[in-house]
Design an enzyme around this catalytic site. Sequence first.
Site, PDB file in Angstrom:
ATOM      1  N   PHE A 115       0.858  -1.195   0.000  1.00 14.50           N
ATOM      2  CA  PHE A 115       0.000   0.000   0.000  1.00 14.50           C
ATOM      3  C   PHE A 115       0.886   1.235   0.000  1.00 14.50           C
ATOM      4  O   PHE A 115       1.656   1.444   0.928  1.00 14.50           O
ATOM      5  CB  PHE A 115      -0.958   0.055   1.199  1.00 14.50           C
ATOM      6  CG  PHE A 115      -1.857   1.255   1.122  1.00 14.50           C
ATOM      7  CD1 PHE A 115      -2.988   1.249   0.316  1.00 14.50           C
ATOM      8  CD2 PHE A 115      -1.535   2.428   1.786  1.00 14.50           C
ATOM      9  CE1 PHE A 115      -3.800   2.376   0.210  1.00 14.50           C
ATOM     10  CE2 PHE A 115      -2.342   3.563   1.674  1.00 14.50           C
ATOM     11  CZ  PHE A 115      -3.472   3.531   0.885  1.00 14.50           C
ATOM     12  N   ASP A 154       9.049   2.822   2.322  1.00 12.86           N
ATOM     13  CA  ASP A 154       7.862   3.613   2.613  1.00 12.86           C
ATOM     14  C   ASP A 154       7.597   3.482   4.112  1.00 12.86           C
ATOM     15  O   ASP A 154       7.074   2.467   4.575  1.00 12.86           O
ATOM     16  CB  ASP A 154       6.671   3.107   1.789  1.00 12.86           C
ATOM     17  CG  ASP A 154       5.395   3.897   2.079  1.00 12.86           C
ATOM     18  OD1 ASP A 154       5.339   4.577   3.124  1.00 12.86           O
ATOM     19  OD2 ASP A 154       4.454   3.813   1.268  1.00 12.86           O
ATOM     20  N   LYS A 157       2.103  11.060   7.473  1.00 13.23           N
ATOM     21  CA  LYS A 157       1.205  10.799   8.596  1.00 13.23           C
ATOM     22  C   LYS A 157       1.551  11.608   9.850  1.00 13.23           C
ATOM     23  O   LYS A 157       1.154  12.747   9.949  1.00 13.23           O
ATOM     24  CB  LYS A 157       1.129   9.286   8.842  1.00 13.23           C
ATOM     25  CG  LYS A 157       0.408   8.577   7.683  1.00 13.23           C
ATOM     26  CD  LYS A 157      -0.320   7.313   8.077  1.00 13.23           C
ATOM     27  CE  LYS A 157      -1.334   6.939   7.003  1.00 13.23           C
ATOM     28  NZ  LYS A 157      -0.834   5.974   6.010  1.00 13.23           N
TER      29      LYS A 157
HETATM   30  C1  LIG Z   1      -1.092   6.044   4.531  1.00 10.46           C
HETATM   31  C2  LIG Z   1      -0.010   5.484   3.683  1.00 10.46           C
HETATM   32  C3  LIG Z   1       0.337   6.050   2.440  1.00 10.46           C
HETATM   33  C4  LIG Z   1      -0.443   7.176   1.808  1.00 10.46           C
HETATM   34  O1  LIG Z   1      -0.500   8.327   2.559  1.00 10.46           O
HETATM   35  P1  LIG Z   1      -1.636   9.430   2.241  1.00 10.46           P
HETATM   36  O2  LIG Z   1      -1.250  10.586   3.109  1.00 10.46           O
HETATM   37  O3  LIG Z   1      -2.946   8.824   2.597  1.00 10.46           O
HETATM   38  O4  LIG Z   1      -1.528   9.737   0.787  1.00 10.46           O
HETATM   39  C5  LIG Z   1       1.405   5.509   1.763  1.00 10.46           C
HETATM   40  N1  LIG Z   1       2.083   4.469   2.258  1.00 10.46           N
HETATM   41  C6  LIG Z   1       1.782   3.888   3.433  1.00 10.46           C
HETATM   42  C7  LIG Z   1       2.600   2.744   3.926  1.00 10.46           C
HETATM   43  C8  LIG Z   1       0.722   4.364   4.173  1.00 10.46           C
HETATM   44  O5  LIG Z   1       0.400   3.767   5.331  1.00 10.46           O
END
Ligand SMILES: *Cc1c(COP(=O)(O)O)cnc(C)c1O
Length: 400
Positions: free
Chosen positions: A140, A225, A254
Amino acid sequence: MTTQDYIQLENDYGAMNYKPLDVVLTRGKGVWVWDVEGNQYLDCLASYSAVNQGHCHPRIAAAMQEQIERLTLTSRAFRNDQLGLFYKELCELTHSHLVLPMNSGAEAVETCIKAVRKWGYRTKGIPEGKAEIIACENNFHGRTITLISFSTEAQYRNGYAPFTPGFKIIPFGDAQALEQAITPNTVAFLVEPIQGEAGIIVPPAGYLKRVREICAAHDIVMMTDEIQTGLGRTGKLLAEEHEGVEADLTMIGKALAGGFYPISAVLSNKQVLGVFQPGDHGSTFGGNPLACATARMALKVLVEEGMIENAAKMGDYMAQQLRGISSPYVKQVRGKGLLIGVELRQEARGARRFCEALMKQGVLCKETHEHVIRFAPPLIIQRAEIDFAIERFQTVLASL
Ligand SMILES: *Cc1c(COP(=O)(O)O)cnc(C)c1O
């Protein structure tokens, strides 16, 4: 207005791209939130780890308030007195050389994809248009067209074609698969240290270390990520520290501004972000002084108030307490720090009804995928609050 009135408004006027629990929140403080009827809940999701520092942290609120009254947005047409300090503090904290600020997590990932493609064409001499990026099954990384182009989740992609080419998918946690997937046109490997949205999937020990070696040996960019796993969530500032590795590019987001403001960043060594020249990439709000001032304080409290150490300690405690629950519904408890997944067995008939029952008991959790409940409270949580959640969870498991 009642809970039902607020829900009706959302249903009447909003797109239906979410299915939230029917709790309408109006106030938060630390690990607690309150709904419009005055009911109190322990927040065990922390806005998908965007509120690691706890709701409405007073020091972050004060820093933001001060900045709001001074200067909020300059655009990058001009400089501002918060950006450089934010860069310096973030680099020192994470041992990075360069930073690129954006707004959302998805934008940070998009930024990395642009950077590694350009890096590949410039420094590896890959023919223009041929760059390949390797990513993992069940990843994700966000919701833009390019990011869902290499998602393996059918619902994220259905109806959104045509997709962006240039991605190759391998199994998560399998370093050998990475080695085999690399071609002369490979520029980078993109991976989550723990797959959050996939259901808190922890790779085998040594995986990231091996990935680090493979990327170095083949001269490809290792991208982690850490938008969900970073900023203390797993008991280290960055989850990659558990294996003593440093990726070439790391995305954070986040909790970067403690849930007060959307801000994300790409952390980099000199080489990769070094490919960008003026005009190559940008964002109107990226690096604005309000975001930077808020993020500076959010990082400061994370470190100064011992939240990272607390996440490690309380994470161990919470996992241990969850493992101690004896219920025929619980299949596995897994995770690191305060990123914990409880996988339920098929007989439990889905995690959603347990989350709904927990809500009625004063604990807010959210299912991830069908059978996993994620426990990811703010990193300031204490033993007594964990005990509160565990007790409620036991009650719910016994009653359904
Ligand atoms: C939440 C998340 C994203 C995307 O972040 P947004 O601010 O919602 O665009 C990307 N990678 C990971 C692992 C996430 O948990």
